[in-house]
Structure formats: structure tokens, C-alpha cells
Design a protein around this motif. Structure first.
Motif, PDB file in Angstrom:
ATOM      1  N   ARG A  78      -2.092  20.876  -6.638  1.00 19.25           N
ATOM      2  CA  ARG A  78      -3.497  21.293  -6.303  1.00 19.25           C
ATOM      3  C   ARG A  78      -4.205  21.500  -7.371  1.00 19.25           C
ATOM      4  N   TYR A  79      -5.265  21.321  -7.458  1.00 19.01           N
ATOM      5  CA  TYR A  79      -6.353  21.613  -8.483  1.00 19.01           C
ATOM      6  C   TYR A  79      -7.368  22.672  -8.119  1.00 19.01           C
ATOM      7  N   VAL A  80      -7.556  23.821  -8.589  1.00 18.65           N
ATOM      8  CA  VAL A  80      -8.518  24.896  -8.345  1.00 18.65           C
ATOM      9  C   VAL A  80      -9.422  24.839  -9.290  1.00 18.65           C
ATOM     10  N   LEU A  81     -10.521  24.758  -8.872  1.00 18.75           N
ATOM     11  CA  LEU A  81     -11.877  24.781  -9.652  1.00 18.75           C
ATOM     12  C   LEU A  81     -13.105  25.791  -9.159  1.00 18.75           C
ATOM     13  N   GLY A  82     -12.630  26.942  -9.522  1.00 21.62           N
ATOM     14  CA  GLY A  82     -13.504  27.953  -8.936  1.00 21.62           C
ATOM     15  C   GLY A  82     -13.438  28.061  -7.649  1.00 21.62           C
ATOM     16  N   THR A 114     -10.877  23.623  -4.007  1.00 14.66           N
ATOM     17  CA  THR A 114      -9.591  23.417  -4.063  1.00 14.66           C
ATOM     18  C   THR A 114      -9.224  21.771  -3.987  1.00 14.66           C
ATOM     19  N   VAL A 115      -8.597  21.060  -4.666  1.00 13.86           N
ATOM     20  CA  VAL A 115      -8.373  19.616  -4.497  1.00 13.86           C
ATOM     21  C   VAL A 115      -6.967  19.561  -4.229  1.00 13.86           C
ATOM     22  N   GLU A 116      -6.327  18.949  -3.061  1.00 15.38           N
ATOM     23  CA  GLU A 116      -5.111  18.817  -2.814  1.00 15.38           C
ATOM     24  C   GLU A 116      -4.740  17.165  -3.457  1.00 15.38           C
ATOM     25  N   ALA A 117      -4.512  17.051  -4.664  1.00 16.18           N
ATOM     26  CA  ALA A 117      -4.368  15.749  -5.070  1.00 16.18           C
ATOM     27  C   ALA A 117      -3.035  14.961  -4.599  1.00 16.18           C
ATOM     28  N   LEU A 118      -1.871  15.890  -4.604  1.00 14.19           N
ATOM     29  CA  LEU A 118      -0.669  15.347  -3.833  1.00 14.19           C
ATOM     30  C   LEU A 118      -0.295  16.134  -2.770  1.00 14.19           C
ATOM     31  N   GLY A 159      -3.316   1.904  -5.166  1.00 13.93           N
ATOM     32  CA  GLY A 159      -4.123   2.819  -4.073  1.00 13.93           C
ATOM     33  C   GLY A 159      -5.582   3.075  -4.467  1.00 13.93           C
ATOM     34  N   PRO A 160      -6.425   3.512  -3.572  1.00 11.20           N
ATOM     35  CA  PRO A 160      -7.706   3.677  -4.131  1.00 11.20           C
ATOM     36  C   PRO A 160      -8.024   4.861  -5.116  1.00 11.20           C
ATOM     37  N   SER A 161      -9.130   4.842  -5.743  1.00 14.32           N
ATOM     38  CA  SER A 161      -9.371   5.756  -6.571  1.00 14.32           C
ATOM     39  C   SER A 161      -9.393   7.152  -6.059  1.00 14.32           C
ATOM     40  N   GLY A 162      -8.806   8.043  -6.757  1.00 14.18           N
ATOM     41  CA  GLY A 162      -8.885   9.453  -6.175  1.00 14.18           C
ATOM     42  C   GLY A 162      -7.598   9.605  -5.202  1.00 14.18           C
ATOM     43  N   SER A 163      -6.795   8.558  -5.057  1.00 14.20           N
ATOM     44  CA  SER A 163      -5.733   8.813  -4.185  1.00 14.20           C
ATOM     45  C   SER A 163      -4.592   9.579  -4.726  1.00 14.20           C
ATOM     46  N   GLY A 164      -4.626   9.892  -6.037  1.00  8.43           N
ATOM     47  CA  GLY A 164      -3.598  10.727  -6.620  1.00  8.43           C
ATOM     48  C   GLY A 164      -2.580  10.064  -7.597  1.00  8.43           C
ATOM     49  N   LYS A 165      -3.151   8.699  -7.949  1.00 14.58           N
ATOM     50  CA  LYS A 165      -2.130   8.014  -8.714  1.00 14.58           C
ATOM     51  C   LYS A 165      -1.946   8.695 -10.250  1.00 14.58           C
ATOM     52  N   SER A 166      -3.006   9.112 -10.909  1.00 14.56           N
ATOM     53  CA  SER A 166      -2.773   9.708 -12.227  1.00 14.56           C
ATOM     54  C   SER A 166      -2.189  11.008 -12.007  1.00 14.56           C
ATOM     55  N   SER A 167      -2.299  11.748 -11.139  1.00 15.56           N
ATOM     56  CA  SER A 167      -1.423  13.063 -10.790  1.00 15.56           C
ATOM     57  C   SER A 167      -0.243  12.881 -10.878  1.00 15.56           C
ATOM     58  N   LEU A 168       0.111  12.036  -9.853  1.00 16.84           N
ATOM     59  CA  LEU A 168       1.592  11.491  -9.728  1.00 16.84           C
ATOM     60  C   LEU A 168       2.059  11.032 -11.248  1.00 16.84           C
TER      61      LEU A 168
HETATM   62  N1  LIG Z   1      -7.702  17.969 -13.529  1.00 14.47           N
HETATM   63  C1  LIG Z   1      -8.258  17.772 -12.557  1.00 14.47           C
HETATM   64  N2  LIG Z   1      -8.919  18.906 -11.875  1.00 14.47           N
HETATM   65  C2  LIG Z   1      -9.570  18.732 -10.703  1.00 14.47           C
HETATM   66  N3  LIG Z   1      -9.260  17.872  -9.843  1.00 14.47           N
HETATM   67  C3  LIG Z   1      -8.888  16.833 -10.452  1.00 14.47           C
HETATM   68  C4  LIG Z   1      -8.229  16.812 -11.637  1.00 14.47           C
HETATM   69  N4  LIG Z   1      -7.542  15.544 -11.975  1.00 14.47           N
HETATM   70  C5  LIG Z   1      -7.652  15.042 -10.591  1.00 14.47           C
HETATM   71  N5  LIG Z   1      -8.367  15.794  -9.828  1.00 14.47           N
HETATM   72  C6  LIG Z   1      -8.791  15.346  -8.633  1.00 14.47           C
HETATM   73  O1  LIG Z   1      -7.505  15.029  -7.727  1.00 14.47           O
HETATM   74  C7  LIG Z   1      -7.804  13.915  -6.915  1.00 14.47           C
HETATM   75  C8  LIG Z   1      -6.769  12.811  -7.489  1.00 14.47           C
HETATM   76  O2  LIG Z   1      -7.224  12.323  -8.603  1.00 14.47           O
HETATM   77  P1  LIG Z   1      -6.195  11.324  -9.238  1.00 14.47           P
HETATM   78  O3  LIG Z   1      -4.862  11.852  -9.445  1.00 14.47           O
HETATM   79  O4  LIG Z   1      -7.027  11.063 -10.548  1.00 14.47           O
HETATM   80  O5  LIG Z   1      -6.526  10.007  -8.632  1.00 14.47           O
HETATM   81  P2  LIG Z   1      -6.230   8.398  -9.110  1.00 14.47           P
HETATM   82  O6  LIG Z   1      -5.854   8.184 -10.277  1.00 14.47           O
HETATM   83  O7  LIG Z   1      -5.752   7.589  -7.866  1.00 14.47           O
HETATM   84  O8  LIG Z   1      -7.977   8.050  -8.954  1.00 14.47           O
HETATM   85  C9  LIG Z   1      -9.382  13.485  -6.891  1.00 14.47           C
HETATM   86  O9  LIG Z   1      -9.807  14.073  -5.973  1.00 14.47           O
HETATM   87  C10 LIG Z   1      -9.552  14.001  -8.230  1.00 14.47           C
HETATM   88  O10 LIG Z   1     -10.988  14.354  -8.479  1.00 14.47           O
END
Ligand SMILES: Nc1ncnc2c1ncn2[C@@H]1O[C@H](COP(=O)(O)OP(=O)(O)O)[C@@H](O)[C@H]1O
Ligand SMILES: [Mg+2]
Length: 245
Positions: free
Chosen positions: A29-33, A36-40, A57-66
Motif C-alpha cells: 500500500r502506498y500512502v500519499l497524504g 491510499t493506493v493498494e498496489a498489491l 499485465g497492464p500499466s498500473g497493475s502492480g508489476k514494478s511494485s512486485l
Molecule cells: N512510490 C509510489 N507511490 C505511490 N503510488 C505508487 C508508487 N509506485 C506505484 N504506485 C501506484 O501503485 C500502482 C501500481 O503501480 P506499479 O507497481 O508501478 O505498476 P506497473 O509497473 O504495473 O505499471 C499504480 O496505481 C501506481 O500509481
């Protein structure tokens, strides 16, 4: 939702291979003020030694987070990560940094080479960080560049190289420390389709010859032909887990 038939097939084809990474119910979970984004949202997954895996998977699906969690760069908000039997969450910062530098190599979308250094010097950097002496570092880096067919470019600077060549330097840099795992987040995003295919093919060859586990992300389904296993991520959940060969 994980398709159970696919994950059973995956377990069967990797029978006997050691579990490299074990992820249990990973949430990020990312908290920005106020936001809250539930990335995974609860990913469980096992990667075995020697696998060649694509996460797509599509952009925003959580690949980089994973990928950041798989590469031990980021910690999950909840859930457990185990690398070769070691629970990551219990390590001190120093122990984690040490483990990461020994076990994981990274390849990035934008190559991340140091522009003022030659190909050879770039590949020597991770060895120098590990304290390997200059002559041994030079020898190992030269071999790593031979392994990616760049022995003729040892002294070239990145800006004199094509994108495909730069990514090959980055792959040599990732492998020079002999990691167990290479994590490559969108390694082909800045390459044309021909070079993209070549880079994935090269990673595939190195995966076989060096028995290094590779995990890469892509949003290009054409690059999935060469993988053992494809994990489709959607909205922070593992949608399908297919073992192809
Ligand atoms: N450092 C971060 N702070 C806040 N939100 C983030 C951050 N990194 C990713 N997100 C959010 O988490 C979600 C998943 O992002 P990400 O893991 O980058 O997916 P992908 O690589 O599939 O595009 C998106 O909604 C993105 O905006
Ligand atoms: Mg991404």
C-alpha cells in the motif's frame, strides 16, 4: 484469482528444483497524504531456481511494485518474503543489503549505465562495490561482456552504443556478481521490437547456460513466447499463473 490447474502444472514441471523465492499474501500500500493506493492486494507465489518467468499485465497493475519486492528493494506492507529459506523481514538493514548484493542482479528499463565509464568499467562497478580487486574485477567483467557478445566493445562508452548494446552491457553488469536471481523491470521498454526480442532471447540463453533465475516484466505479449512461465497481474492480484513448457 490463481487458476489452480495452471499452478499445479507449474509445480509439476519444476519438481525437484529448489524454491528460490516464496511470497505469501503480499500486500503493498502506498500512502500519499490523504490518498491510499493498494498496489498489491495479496499475492502468493513461488519461484524455483532456474525458472525464466515473465510478469505481464497492464500499466498500473502492480508489476514494478512486485518486482521491487522480488528484488528485495522494497518491503511489503504485509505478507512474508523468503529467499532460499531466509525470511527477509527479519533481517537487519545491513544483512539485507549484503544479501541483495550477493544474490540479486538488476536490469532497468533505462539501462542505468554510468555515461562517463566504458562498458568494461560499468560492468566492474558491482564487483568493486563488493571489494573485488581491480585485476580480478577486470577479468570477470571482460568475461561477462564476452557472454553477451560485446567483447569488441569493452572500451566503448554507452553513448556510442545502440540501445540493444547498452541493455546487453546492463545484463553483463547484472550477471557479473554471479547472482541467483536477475530481476529486469521492463528491460525492453526503450527498445524497438527486433532488439526487444534479442534481449529476451539473450536472457533466455544466459538463464540456461548459467542456471540463473530470471524474472522480467513486460506489457508486450509478443515477448512471452520465450518464457517458461507467465504471471498475469491485474489490479494488484495474480490473475493467472501459466507454465508453458
Ligand atoms: N512510490 C509510489 N507511490 C505511490 N503510488 C505508487 C508508487 N509506485 C506505484 N504506485 C501506484 O501503485 C500502482 C501500481 O503501480 P506499479 O507497481 O508501478 O505498476 P506497473 O509497473 O504495473 O505499471 C499504480 O496505481 C501506481 O500509481
Ligand atoms: Mg512498471
Amino acid at each position: 484469482m490463481v487458476r489452480s490447474t495452471a499452478s499445479e502444472a507449474g509445480a509439476a514441471s519444476t519438481a525437484g528444483a529448489q524454491v528460490l523465492l516464496d511470497l505469501r499474501d503480499i500486500k503493498r500500500r502506498y500512502v500519499l497524504g490523504e490518498a491510499t493506493v493498494e498496489a498489491l492486494r495479496g499475492v502468493s507465489l513461488r519461484i524455483h531456481q532456474g525458472e525464466f518467468v515473465a510478469i505481464w499485465g497492464p500499466s498500473g497493475s502492480g508489476k514494478s511494485s512486485l518486482m521491487n519486492i522480488l528484488g528485495l528493494v522494497d518491503a511489503p506492507t504485509s505478507g512474508e518474503v523468503t529467499l532460499e529459506g531466509t525470511p527477509i523481514g527479519q533481517l537487519s538493514d545491513d544483512a539485507l543489503t549484503d544479501l541483495r548484493s550477493r544474490k540479486v542482479g538488476f536490469v532497468f528499463q533505462s539501462f542505468n549505465l554510468i555515461p562517463v565509464l566504458s562498458a568494461l568499467e560499468n560492468v566492474m562497478v558491482p564487483l568493486q562495490i563488493q571489494g573485488v580487486g581491480a585485476s580480478q574485477a577486470r577479468e570477470r567483467a571482460t568475461q561477462a561482456l564476452k557472454d553477451v557478445a560485446l567483447e569488441n566493445q569493452l572500451h566503448a562508452r554507452p553513448d556510442k552504443m545502440s540501445g540493444g548494446q547498452r541493455q546487453r552491457v546492463a545484463i553483463a553488469r547484472a550477471l557479473v556478481t554471479e547472482p541467483s536471481l536477475v530481476v529486469a523491470d521492463e528491460p525492453t521498454a526503450n527498445l524497438d521490437s527486433e532488439n526487444s526480442y534479442m534481449v529476451v532471447q539473450l536472457m533466455r540463453e544466459l538463464n540456461r547456460s548459467k542456471r540463473v533465475t530470471f524474472i522480467f516484466t513486460t506489457h508486450d505479449p509478443r515477448l512471452l513466447d520465450l518464457v517458461d512461465r507467465k504471471l498475469l497481474l491485474k489490479d494488484g492480484l495474480l490473475h493467472t499463473d501459466e507454465t508453458v513448457r
